[in-house]
Design a protein around this motif. Structure first.
Motif, PDB file in Angstrom:
ATOM      1  N   ASN A  97      10.545 -27.812  38.822  1.00  0.00           N
ATOM      2  CA  ASN A  97       9.093 -27.855  38.700  1.00  0.00           C
ATOM      3  C   ASN A  97       8.583 -29.100  37.973  1.00  0.00           C
ATOM      4  O   ASN A  97       7.415 -29.443  38.089  1.00  0.00           O
ATOM      5  CB  ASN A  97       8.613 -26.613  37.938  1.00  0.00           C
ATOM      6  CG  ASN A  97       7.112 -26.574  37.775  1.00  0.00           C
ATOM      7  OD1 ASN A  97       6.392 -26.376  38.732  1.00  0.00           O
ATOM      8  ND2 ASN A  97       6.644 -26.808  36.554  1.00  0.00           N
ATOM      9  N   GLY A  98       9.449 -29.781  37.226  1.00  0.00           N
ATOM     10  CA  GLY A  98       8.985 -30.739  36.244  1.00  0.00           C
ATOM     11  C   GLY A  98       8.228 -31.935  36.772  1.00  0.00           C
ATOM     12  O   GLY A  98       7.398 -32.509  36.062  1.00  0.00           O
ATOM     13  N   TRP A  99       8.492 -32.372  38.001  1.00  0.00           N
ATOM     14  CA  TRP A  99       7.900 -33.616  38.498  1.00  0.00           C
ATOM     15  C   TRP A  99       6.920 -33.406  39.637  1.00  0.00           C
ATOM     16  O   TRP A  99       6.486 -34.365  40.268  1.00  0.00           O
ATOM     17  CB  TRP A  99       9.019 -34.571  38.927  1.00  0.00           C
ATOM     18  CG  TRP A  99       9.965 -34.853  37.816  1.00  0.00           C
ATOM     19  CD1 TRP A  99       9.752 -35.647  36.727  1.00  0.00           C
ATOM     20  CD2 TRP A  99      11.284 -34.313  37.672  1.00  0.00           C
ATOM     21  NE1 TRP A  99      10.853 -35.638  35.911  1.00  0.00           N
ATOM     22  CE2 TRP A  99      11.814 -34.836  36.462  1.00  0.00           C
ATOM     23  CE3 TRP A  99      12.079 -33.459  38.439  1.00  0.00           C
ATOM     24  CZ2 TRP A  99      13.085 -34.522  36.010  1.00  0.00           C
ATOM     25  CZ3 TRP A  99      13.345 -33.134  37.986  1.00  0.00           C
ATOM     26  CH2 TRP A  99      13.831 -33.660  36.783  1.00  0.00           C
ATOM     27  N   GLY A 100       6.583 -32.163  39.947  1.00  0.00           N
ATOM     28  CA  GLY A 100       5.554 -31.908  40.938  1.00  0.00           C
ATOM     29  C   GLY A 100       6.027 -31.696  42.356  1.00  0.00           C
ATOM     30  O   GLY A 100       5.209 -31.514  43.262  1.00  0.00           O
ATOM     31  N   GLU A 101       7.331 -31.682  42.572  1.00  0.00           N
ATOM     32  CA  GLU A 101       7.837 -31.608  43.942  1.00  0.00           C
ATOM     33  C   GLU A 101       7.503 -30.291  44.637  1.00  0.00           C
ATOM     34  O   GLU A 101       7.379 -30.248  45.863  1.00  0.00           O
ATOM     35  CB  GLU A 101       9.347 -31.840  43.944  1.00  0.00           C
ATOM     36  CG  GLU A 101       9.708 -33.285  43.651  1.00  0.00           C
ATOM     37  CD  GLU A 101      11.156 -33.466  43.271  1.00  0.00           C
ATOM     38  OE1 GLU A 101      11.896 -34.124  44.032  1.00  0.00           O
ATOM     39  OE2 GLU A 101      11.563 -32.951  42.212  1.00  0.00           O
ATOM     40  N   ILE A 102       7.369 -29.213  43.874  1.00  0.00           N
ATOM     41  CA  ILE A 102       7.169 -27.911  44.507  1.00  0.00           C
ATOM     42  C   ILE A 102       5.697 -27.501  44.589  1.00  0.00           C
ATOM     43  O   ILE A 102       5.385 -26.416  45.073  1.00  0.00           O
ATOM     44  CB  ILE A 102       7.970 -26.810  43.775  1.00  0.00           C
ATOM     45  CG1 ILE A 102       7.366 -26.516  42.395  1.00  0.00           C
ATOM     46  CG2 ILE A 102       9.439 -27.189  43.670  1.00  0.00           C
ATOM     47  CD1 ILE A 102       8.022 -25.332  41.689  1.00  0.00           C
ATOM     48  N   VAL A 145      -1.030 -32.596  24.427  1.00  0.00           N
ATOM     49  CA  VAL A 145       0.147 -31.777  24.718  1.00  0.00           C
ATOM     50  C   VAL A 145      -0.228 -30.603  25.610  1.00  0.00           C
ATOM     51  O   VAL A 145       0.502 -30.251  26.546  1.00  0.00           O
ATOM     52  CB  VAL A 145       0.801 -31.297  23.408  1.00  0.00           C
ATOM     53  CG1 VAL A 145       1.906 -30.289  23.690  1.00  0.00           C
ATOM     54  CG2 VAL A 145       1.361 -32.493  22.641  1.00  0.00           C
ATOM     55  N   ARG A 146      -1.369 -29.989  25.359  1.00  0.00           N
ATOM     56  CA  ARG A 146      -1.810 -28.893  26.225  1.00  0.00           C
ATOM     57  C   ARG A 146      -1.960 -29.376  27.662  1.00  0.00           C
ATOM     58  O   ARG A 146      -1.586 -28.689  28.617  1.00  0.00           O
ATOM     59  CB  ARG A 146      -3.124 -28.305  25.722  1.00  0.00           C
ATOM     60  CG  ARG A 146      -3.616 -27.109  26.520  1.00  0.00           C
ATOM     61  CD  ARG A 146      -4.891 -26.523  25.931  1.00  0.00           C
ATOM     62  NE  ARG A 146      -4.648 -25.961  24.612  1.00  0.00           N
ATOM     63  CZ  ARG A 146      -4.156 -24.739  24.382  1.00  0.00           C
ATOM     64  NH1 ARG A 146      -3.858 -23.954  25.410  1.00  0.00           N
ATOM     65  NH2 ARG A 146      -3.978 -24.303  23.164  1.00  0.00           N
ATOM     66  N   SER A 147      -2.473 -30.592  27.830  1.00  0.00           N
ATOM     67  CA  SER A 147      -2.674 -31.129  29.168  1.00  0.00           C
ATOM     68  C   SER A 147      -1.363 -31.406  29.885  1.00  0.00           C
ATOM     69  O   SER A 147      -1.318 -31.417  31.123  1.00  0.00           O
ATOM     70  CB  SER A 147      -3.496 -32.421  29.089  1.00  0.00           C
ATOM     71  OG  SER A 147      -4.764 -32.181  28.498  1.00  0.00           O
ATOM     72  N   THR A 151       1.047 -29.399  35.290  1.00  0.00           N
ATOM     73  CA  THR A 151       1.999 -29.256  36.394  1.00  0.00           C
ATOM     74  C   THR A 151       2.766 -27.949  36.283  1.00  0.00           C
ATOM     75  O   THR A 151       2.987 -27.247  37.280  1.00  0.00           O
ATOM     76  CB  THR A 151       2.982 -30.439  36.401  1.00  0.00           C
ATOM     77  OG1 THR A 151       2.239 -31.655  36.499  1.00  0.00           O
ATOM     78  CG2 THR A 151       3.956 -30.335  37.552  1.00  0.00           C
ATOM     79  N   GLY A 152       3.183 -27.600  35.064  1.00  0.00           N
ATOM     80  CA  GLY A 152       3.927 -26.361  34.870  1.00  0.00           C
ATOM     81  C   GLY A 152       3.123 -25.135  35.252  1.00  0.00           C
ATOM     82  O   GLY A 152       3.644 -24.203  35.884  1.00  0.00           O
ATOM     83  N   LEU A 153       1.858 -25.122  34.892  1.00  0.00           N
ATOM     84  CA  LEU A 153       1.034 -23.962  35.211  1.00  0.00           C
ATOM     85  C   LEU A 153       0.788 -23.844  36.713  1.00  0.00           C
ATOM     86  O   LEU A 153       0.805 -22.733  37.266  1.00  0.00           O
ATOM     87  CB  LEU A 153      -0.290 -24.058  34.457  1.00  0.00           C
ATOM     88  CG  LEU A 153      -0.183 -23.825  32.945  1.00  0.00           C
ATOM     89  CD1 LEU A 153      -1.486 -24.205  32.257  1.00  0.00           C
ATOM     90  CD2 LEU A 153       0.186 -22.378  32.642  1.00  0.00           C
ATOM     91  N   LEU A 154       0.567 -24.964  37.388  1.00  0.00           N
ATOM     92  CA  LEU A 154       0.419 -24.913  38.842  1.00  0.00           C
ATOM     93  C   LEU A 154       1.700 -24.386  39.488  1.00  0.00           C
ATOM     94  O   LEU A 154       1.653 -23.584  40.433  1.00  0.00           O
ATOM     95  CB  LEU A 154       0.090 -26.303  39.386  1.00  0.00           C
ATOM     96  CG  LEU A 154      -1.339 -26.809  39.170  1.00  0.00           C
ATOM     97  CD1 LEU A 154      -1.436 -28.279  39.558  1.00  0.00           C
ATOM     98  CD2 LEU A 154      -2.327 -25.965  39.961  1.00  0.00           C
ATOM     99  N   GLY A 155       2.840 -24.836  38.975  1.00  0.00           N
ATOM    100  CA  GLY A 155       4.108 -24.367  39.517  1.00  0.00           C
ATOM    101  C   GLY A 155       4.338 -22.894  39.262  1.00  0.00           C
ATOM    102  O   GLY A 155       4.803 -22.153  40.140  1.00  0.00           O
ATOM    103  N   LEU A 156       4.026 -22.445  38.052  1.00  0.00           N
ATOM    104  CA  LEU A 156       4.197 -21.022  37.725  1.00  0.00           C
ATOM    105  C   LEU A 156       3.345 -20.145  38.626  1.00  0.00           C
ATOM    106  O   LEU A 156       3.759 -19.049  39.026  1.00  0.00           O
ATOM    107  CB  LEU A 156       3.846 -20.778  36.258  1.00  0.00           C
ATOM    108  CG  LEU A 156       4.879 -21.231  35.230  1.00  0.00           C
ATOM    109  CD1 LEU A 156       4.269 -21.243  33.834  1.00  0.00           C
ATOM    110  CD2 LEU A 156       6.103 -20.314  35.259  1.00  0.00           C
ATOM    111  N   ALA A 157       2.154 -20.610  38.944  1.00  0.00           N
ATOM    112  CA  ALA A 157       1.287 -19.831  39.830  1.00  0.00           C
ATOM    113  C   ALA A 157       1.804 -19.809  41.258  1.00  0.00           C
ATOM    114  O   ALA A 157       1.581 -18.845  42.000  1.00  0.00           O
ATOM    115  CB  ALA A 157      -0.133 -20.398  39.788  1.00  0.00           C
ATOM    116  N   PRO A 174       4.000 -19.262  28.802  1.00  0.00           N
ATOM    117  CA  PRO A 174       3.007 -18.241  28.441  1.00  0.00           C
ATOM    118  C   PRO A 174       3.497 -16.831  28.748  1.00  0.00           C
ATOM    119  O   PRO A 174       4.181 -16.592  29.757  1.00  0.00           O
ATOM    120  CB  PRO A 174       1.798 -18.605  29.310  1.00  0.00           C
ATOM    121  CG  PRO A 174       1.952 -20.063  29.597  1.00  0.00           C
ATOM    122  CD  PRO A 174       3.420 -20.290  29.703  1.00  0.00           C
ATOM    123  N   ALA A 175       3.146 -15.905  27.885  1.00  0.00           N
ATOM    124  CA  ALA A 175       3.635 -14.534  27.995  1.00  0.00           C
ATOM    125  C   ALA A 175       3.314 -13.918  29.349  1.00  0.00           C
ATOM    126  O   ALA A 175       4.108 -13.138  29.889  1.00  0.00           O
ATOM    127  CB  ALA A 175       3.036 -13.689  26.871  1.00  0.00           C
TER     128      ALA A 175
END
Length: 413
Positions: A97-102, A145-147, A151-157, A174-175
């Protein structure tokens, strides 16, 4: 034919063992997309792609990484669309997920299961930010840092299932998303990373090191603060003066993987040597540069005491492989190291920020009675076998999850 598509810009990366294993299964076809592949794997069809970023792209500094992830995700989507036009449709997608590929593959293949590897979720406090030097961060730092997590949040969704390699790394997320993330390490090949024959090591100055000599080792991809290189160099004087028979062997390249370069440029090695070099017996400090994996394993077998230091950050494979080789380990008492290392049982823990304590910990390891040393080394290896072994733990966890949840075909038995 069950088709699996891997996405990792440096393929295979964390998917080395899984992709190689899936490519051996009857009825499974494995493909991979990568912009900067590290190596080819037998049975895996590699599809290279490139990322073209517009020259006039000027994102806000807070979203620089997210902007780059969008460009990469767009490139991957375009390449996958070409594959789809040629009739290709995967049955399962597995990507980092780290670089936006997914990010955008659900828009092309909405019904194809997507598994994402989630390595790190950024925090303004409690992880790497504000750790070294210790101190509070300002509101601007917290916002930046929040920003970083866009990418992580888009991937998690987007994903149907996430995977993280350690409990601490998973629990940074996030929980509300943690139930979506399975705890599965990529695995350590304890048949390769194991005690065994030690070949003499010939150092750049011609010195020959052999098993049984008081050799202290340190290994990192790059010699940088995130992996405690500055602490090592500040501890080296006490160690080498306290033990005139010890040689310090350092493997790793100049450059940075995670943090910034030194102020004013140059390498952290040059900066630290300028800071402490006059106080070091440099004839007993040996820099090997980058070493191959077989040389790394030999170095761990030769090591009398191995030092691993890290910010609260991603856990290195090198520490786990060193333990699998049965080293006498001295490591920082930081997460997620403390998830693996139990003080006095399978290693020694030292405070990251104290060079004096690091030097003392290394001398304790070197002076340890033989019976205790052997017991600790055996416990270190057993920890890896029990919790991270590739064939006994990691691959069964990966393939079992993919079979149960997404229909990956497995051979009977």
């Amino acid at each position: 034919m069950f088709k699996v598509l891997f996405l990792h810009k440096d393929f295979p990366g964390q998917f080395l063992h899984l992709a190689r294993f899936l490519a051996t299964l009857p009825g499974v076809q494995v493909d991979a997309l990568a912009s900067d592949p590290e190596r080819a794997l037998p049975g895996v069809t590699l599809h290279p792609y490139r990322v073209d970023i517009a020259a006039d792209s000027r994102p806000h500094s807070y979203i620089y990484m997210a902007d780059r992830a969008v460009w990469r995700g767009q490139a991957v989507l375009a390449n996958c669309a070409v594959l789809a036009q040629g009739g290709y449709r995967p049955d399962l997608i597995i990507g980092h997920n780290g670089w936006g590929e997914i990010l955008y593959l659900k828009d092309l293949w909405p019904d194809v299961p997507l598994v994402g590897y989630f390595e790190f979720y950024y925090h303004g406090t409690g992880a790497d930010v504000g750790f070294d030097p210790p101190g509070a961060v300002n509101l601007g730092d917290l916002a930046r840092v929040r920003s970083l997590n866009a990418t992580g949040l888009l991937g998690l969704a987007a994903v149907d299932r996430g995977v993280s390699p350690t409990s601490w790394q998973r629990d940074l997320h996030p929980a509300e998303f943690r139930d979506k993330i399975a705890l599965i390490h990529e695995g350590i090949d304890t048949g390769v990373a194991s005690p065994g024959q030690v070949l003499p090591l010939v150092l750049p100055d011609g010195t020959r090191l052999a098993a049984g000599m008081p050799t202290v080792t340190y290994v990192a991809r790059h010699l940088e603060p995130y992996r405690g290189f500055h602490i090592l160099m500040r501890a080296a004087g006490d160690l080498l003066r306290g033990r005139p028979d010890v040689r310090l062997v350092i493997a790793g390249e100049d450059g940075v993987s995670y943090g910034p370069p030194p102020d004013g440029g140059g390498s952290w090695r040059a900066k630290l040597l300028a800071e402490v070099g006059d106080g070091l017996p440099l004839d007993r400090v040996h820099f090997l540069g980058r070493v191959g994996h077989s040389d790394f394993i030999n170095l761990m077998r030769l090591s009398a005491a191995h030092l691993y230091l890290t910010y609260p950050f991603v856990l290195s494979w090198s520490m786990l492989e060193a333990m699998a080789c049965g080293v006498t380990l001295v490591a920082s008492d930081t997460a997620p190291v403390t998830e693996v290392v139990e003080q006095g049982v399978n290693g020694l823990l030292v405070p990251f920020h104290s060079p004096a304590a690091v030097a003392a910990g290394l001398m304790t390891a070197l002076d340890m009675p033989a019976e205790r040393r052997m017991r600790m080394r055996a416990a270190a290896r057993q920890t890896i076998i029990d919790r991270y072994d590739l064939t006994r733990v990691a691959l069964p966890a990966w393939t079992g999850m993919l079979h149960r949840e997404f229909g990956l075909p497995l051979p009977p038995g």
